[in-house]
Design a protein around this motif. Structure first.
Motif, PDB file in Angstrom:
ATOM      1  N   ALA A   1       0.711  -1.100  -0.096  1.00  0.00           N
ATOM      2  CA  ALA A   1      -0.040  -0.116   0.125  1.00  0.00           C
ATOM      3  C   ALA A   1       0.946   1.462   0.161  1.00  0.00           C
ATOM      4  CB  ALA A   1      -0.811   0.007   1.096  1.00  0.00           C
ATOM      5  N   ALA A   2       2.002   1.454  -0.929  1.00  0.00           N
ATOM      6  CA  ALA A   2       2.787   2.226  -0.983  1.00  0.00           C
ATOM      7  C   ALA A   2       2.522   3.374  -1.955  1.00  0.00           C
ATOM      8  CB  ALA A   2       4.272   1.810  -1.349  1.00  0.00           C
ATOM      9  N   GLN A   3       2.878   4.486  -1.807  1.00  0.00           N
ATOM     10  CA  GLN A   3       2.793   5.566  -3.013  1.00  0.00           C
ATOM     11  C   GLN A   3       3.907   5.270  -4.146  1.00  0.00           C
ATOM     12  OE1 GLN A   3       3.151   9.625  -1.572  1.00  0.00           O
ATOM     13  NE2 GLN A   3       2.176  10.414  -3.661  1.00  0.00           N
ATOM     14  N   LEU A   4       3.460   5.492  -5.081  1.00  0.00           N
ATOM     15  CA  LEU A   4       4.429   5.180  -6.064  1.00  0.00           C
ATOM     16  C   LEU A   4       4.773   6.506  -6.994  1.00  0.00           C
ATOM     17  CD1 LEU A   4       6.266   3.143  -8.123  1.00  0.00           C
ATOM     18  CD2 LEU A   4       4.248   2.548  -9.182  1.00  0.00           C
ATOM     19  N   MET A   5       6.038   6.978  -7.155  1.00  0.00           N
ATOM     20  CA  MET A   5       6.374   8.199  -7.799  1.00  0.00           C
ATOM     21  C   MET A   5       6.986   7.745  -9.021  1.00  0.00           C
ATOM     22  SD  MET A   5       7.126  10.546  -4.743  1.00  0.00           S
ATOM     23  CE  MET A   5       7.064  12.144  -5.664  1.00  0.00           C
ATOM     24  N   ILE A   6       6.773   8.121 -10.402  1.00  0.00           N
ATOM     25  CA  ILE A   6       7.294   7.613 -11.634  1.00  0.00           C
ATOM     26  C   ILE A   6       7.874   9.069 -12.128  1.00  0.00           C
ATOM     27  CG2 ILE A   6       6.879   6.710 -13.809  1.00  0.00           C
ATOM     28  CD1 ILE A   6       4.300   5.638 -12.719  1.00  0.00           C
ATOM     29  N   CYS A   7       9.133   9.030 -12.344  1.00  0.00           N
ATOM     30  CA  CYS A   7       9.915   9.845 -13.114  1.00  0.00           C
ATOM     31  C   CYS A   7      10.389   9.457 -14.335  1.00  0.00           C
ATOM     32  CB  CYS A   7      11.225   9.980 -12.193  1.00  0.00           C
ATOM     33  SG  CYS A   7      12.391  11.378 -13.183  1.00  0.00           S
ATOM     34  N   HIS A   8      10.137  10.274 -15.472  1.00  0.00           N
ATOM     35  CA  HIS A   8      10.548   9.664 -16.799  1.00  0.00           C
ATOM     36  C   HIS A   8      11.679  10.670 -17.322  1.00  0.00           C
ATOM     37  CE1 HIS A   8      10.224   9.470 -21.224  1.00  0.00           C
ATOM     38  NE2 HIS A   8      10.108   8.135 -20.921  1.00  0.00           N
ATOM     39  N   SER A   9      12.699   9.726 -17.696  1.00  0.00           N
ATOM     40  CA  SER A   9      13.954  10.480 -17.921  1.00  0.00           C
ATOM     41  C   SER A   9      14.099  10.530 -19.399  1.00  0.00           C
ATOM     42  CB  SER A   9      15.040   9.842 -17.251  1.00  0.00           C
ATOM     43  OG  SER A   9      15.123   8.517 -17.900  1.00  0.00           O
ATOM     44  N   ILE A  10      14.576  11.884 -19.829  1.00  0.00           N
ATOM     45  CA  ILE A  10      14.908  11.980 -21.604  1.00  0.00           C
ATOM     46  C   ILE A  10      16.283  12.338 -21.586  1.00  0.00           C
ATOM     47  CG2 ILE A  10      12.269  12.476 -21.976  1.00  0.00           C
ATOM     48  CD1 ILE A  10      13.068  15.281 -22.180  1.00  0.00           C
ATOM     49  N   ASP A  11      16.757  12.320 -22.956  1.00  0.00           N
ATOM     50  CA  ASP A  11      18.027  12.804 -23.403  1.00  0.00           C
ATOM     51  C   ASP A  11      17.724  14.343 -23.715  1.00  0.00           C
ATOM     52  OD1 ASP A  11      20.285  13.453 -24.333  1.00  0.00           O
ATOM     53  OD2 ASP A  11      20.357  12.156 -25.871  1.00  0.00           O
ATOM     54  N   LEU A  12      18.361  15.231 -22.813  1.00  0.00           N
ATOM     55  CA  LEU A  12      17.919  16.842 -23.039  1.00  0.00           C
ATOM     56  C   LEU A  12      18.698  17.216 -24.372  1.00  0.00           C
ATOM     57  CD1 LEU A  12      18.350  18.201 -19.618  1.00  0.00           C
ATOM     58  CD2 LEU A  12      16.175  17.639 -20.857  1.00  0.00           C
ATOM     59  N   ALA A  13      19.780  16.746 -24.755  1.00  0.00           N
ATOM     60  CA  ALA A  13      20.400  16.905 -26.026  1.00  0.00           C
ATOM     61  C   ALA A  13      19.491  16.760 -27.263  1.00  0.00           C
ATOM     62  CB  ALA A  13      21.534  16.329 -26.346  1.00  0.00           C
ATOM     63  N   THR A  14      18.682  15.717 -27.322  1.00  0.00           N
ATOM     64  CA  THR A  14      17.690  15.232 -28.254  1.00  0.00           C
ATOM     65  C   THR A  14      16.610  16.308 -28.306  1.00  0.00           C
ATOM     66  OG1 THR A  14      18.405  13.119 -27.869  1.00  0.00           O
ATOM     67  CG2 THR A  14      16.310  13.504 -29.248  1.00  0.00           C
ATOM     68  N   PHE A  15      15.957  16.819 -27.158  1.00  0.00           N
ATOM     69  CA  PHE A  15      14.965  17.470 -27.049  1.00  0.00           C
ATOM     70  C   PHE A  15      15.117  19.067 -26.852  1.00  0.00           C
ATOM     71  CE2 PHE A  15      13.577  13.202 -26.497  1.00  0.00           C
ATOM     72  CZ  PHE A  15      12.549  12.971 -27.266  1.00  0.00           C
ATOM     73  N   SER A  16      16.232  19.369 -27.020  1.00  0.00           N
ATOM     74  CA  SER A  16      16.965  20.789 -26.536  1.00  0.00           C
ATOM     75  C   SER A  16      15.862  21.776 -27.011  1.00  0.00           C
ATOM     76  CB  SER A  16      18.284  21.086 -27.065  1.00  0.00           C
ATOM     77  OG  SER A  16      18.318  21.100 -28.349  1.00  0.00           O
ATOM     78  N   GLN A  17      15.240  21.753 -28.351  1.00  0.00           N
ATOM     79  CA  GLN A  17      14.362  22.666 -28.989  1.00  0.00           C
ATOM     80  C   GLN A  17      12.981  22.498 -28.816  1.00  0.00           C
ATOM     81  OE1 GLN A  17      15.718  25.278 -30.481  1.00  0.00           O
ATOM     82  NE2 GLN A  17      17.801  24.176 -29.962  1.00  0.00           N
ATOM     83  N   VAL A  18      12.355  21.537 -27.844  1.00  0.00           N
ATOM     84  CA  VAL A  18      11.266  21.202 -27.565  1.00  0.00           C
ATOM     85  C   VAL A  18      10.609  21.946 -26.116  1.00  0.00           C
ATOM     86  CG1 VAL A  18       9.496  19.709 -26.690  1.00  0.00           C
ATOM     87  CG2 VAL A  18      11.148  19.187 -28.751  1.00  0.00           C
ATOM     88  N   THR A  19       9.561  22.625 -26.198  1.00  0.00           N
ATOM     89  CA  THR A  19       9.122  23.233 -24.626  1.00  0.00           C
ATOM     90  C   THR A  19       8.268  22.412 -24.235  1.00  0.00           C
ATOM     91  OG1 THR A  19       9.242  25.492 -25.867  1.00  0.00           O
ATOM     92  CG2 THR A  19       7.876  25.186 -23.931  1.00  0.00           C
ATOM     93  N   VAL A  20       8.269  21.900 -23.050  1.00  0.00           N
ATOM     94  CA  VAL A  20       7.303  20.955 -22.418  1.00  0.00           C
ATOM     95  C   VAL A  20       6.763  21.710 -21.070  1.00  0.00           C
ATOM     96  CG1 VAL A  20       7.400  18.644 -21.219  1.00  0.00           C
ATOM     97  CG2 VAL A  20       8.931  19.061 -22.873  1.00  0.00           C
ATOM     98  N   ASN A  21       5.281  21.228 -20.987  1.00  0.00           N
ATOM     99  CA  ASN A  21       4.727  21.814 -19.919  1.00  0.00           C
ATOM    100  C   ASN A  21       4.472  20.662 -18.817  1.00  0.00           C
ATOM    101  OD1 ASN A  21       3.946  24.530 -20.853  1.00  0.00           O
ATOM    102  ND2 ASN A  21       2.403  23.901 -22.143  1.00  0.00           N
TER     103      ASN A  21
END
Length: 54
Positions: free
Chosen positions: A26-46
């Protein structure tokens, strides 16, 4: 519980095990998705807070 995920083949296996453990304890699960910033350096993310009830 915190799990970092990416698009690797191991992610599905690890996620399934962590989900099983979170449900069992009955634990809380936190998920962190990692990305390669160099690949997405021109993308704006909300960022949006997501909560999933198990």
């Amino acid at each position: 519980m915190l799990i970092a995920v990416d698009d690797s083949s191991a992610t599905a296996t690890v996620f399934a095990k962590v989900l099983e453990l979170a449900q069992r304890d009955a634990a809380q699960l936190m998920i962190c998705h990692s990305i390669d910033l160099a690949t997405f350096s021109q993308v704006t993310v909300n960022l949006v807070d997501l909560e999933i009830e198990i």
